[in-house]
Enzyme design. Sequence first.
Site, PDB file in Angstrom:
ATOM      1  N   PRO A   2      15.715  -7.180 -31.282  1.00 25.11           N
ATOM      2  CG  PRO A   2      15.403  -5.272 -32.627  1.00 25.11           C
ATOM      3  CD  PRO A   2      16.051  -6.615 -32.594  1.00 25.11           C
ATOM      4  CD  GLU A   3      10.640 -11.169 -32.440  1.00 27.86           C
ATOM      5  OE1 GLU A   3       9.569 -11.593 -31.960  1.00 27.86           O
ATOM      6  OE2 GLU A   3      11.243 -11.747 -33.354  1.00 27.86           O
ATOM      7  CE  LYS A  52       8.037  -6.241 -32.411  1.00 32.60           C
ATOM      8  NZ  LYS A  52       7.759  -6.432 -33.851  1.00 32.60           N
ATOM      9  NE  ARG A 253      10.313  -8.869 -41.605  1.00 29.60           N
ATOM     10  CZ  ARG A 253      10.573  -8.552 -40.347  1.00 29.60           C
ATOM     11  NH1 ARG A 253       9.651  -7.939 -39.626  1.00 29.60           N
ATOM     12  NH2 ARG A 253      11.731  -8.833 -39.820  1.00 29.60           N
TER      13      ARG A 253
END
Length: 265
Positions: A2-3, A52, A253
Amino acid sequence: MPEGHTVHRLARDLARDLGVNAVTASSPQQRFAAGADLLDGQVATRCRAYGKHLFVDFEAGDTLHIHLGLIGKFRRTAPDAPRDTVRLRLAVDHIAWDLTGPMTCTVGGPDTFTDVTTTLGPDPLRRDGRLPDFSERVATRRVPIGAALLDQRVVAGIGNVYRAELLFLVGIHPSVPSLMLADAEVNDLWNVATDQLRRGVRLNRIVTVDPADVGASSVGRIGADDRLHVYKRAGEPCRRCGAPIERFVLAGRKTWFCPTCQPPP
DNA sequence: TACATATGATCAT
DNA sequence: TGATCCTATGTAA
């Protein structure tokens, strides 16, 4: 996966599949039982994506709001598919759409879309996404560009894969301060983001490598393992210069970059 | 069987 | 910064 590209593609596919028929809505897992009851038997009138976030409007004025988060999936299945973890199933005829593991799945009123999207930056995949809006937000963040790109208030729809890949494509190191970027670089970033996200929608997956980037031996065909330039490729050679790809943590991240193509600030 | 990891975001400290 | 939520998958034991 999911982007933003995934969610825009979902909006498109859902609209096609749900059509003008009443949907059968259920929550096999029961965690969205009340919401499913509200939607059951209604006709979906519009499917939209912003960054998103996914929104499905229904005839009675309800809006379904979904955010997949890190592990959520919304996929086309068959009505007899396994359903023990399915939060929401929307079924029409012999097609079922199964939602699992979403970060958000709620039903709200007509203001839902506006309320949710008002905090978001411009979305390169939307017609109302504006470069000057992006430029202004990038220029006012006192963080590295690699952090700004993950901030949905700066630009909506970019995630950890695209942040790494886009910065490689424009030749900018993730640690460069956002407000230090030249106008031309910001423009470039926006334009490349738009192109790449559109390509992602079209292919329904992230592919940032061009045929020209892969070796002549592969005759321009892009295989499963060479769709990306830097993401998760630490230690492997850059497809353009051969230098080993490096990795570090930015904004919590992991991210990856080529030390030659993206010189550190 | 257990554990690590994942394309996300929020909340607590 | 770290813990947490949600699910699925791949690897290790």
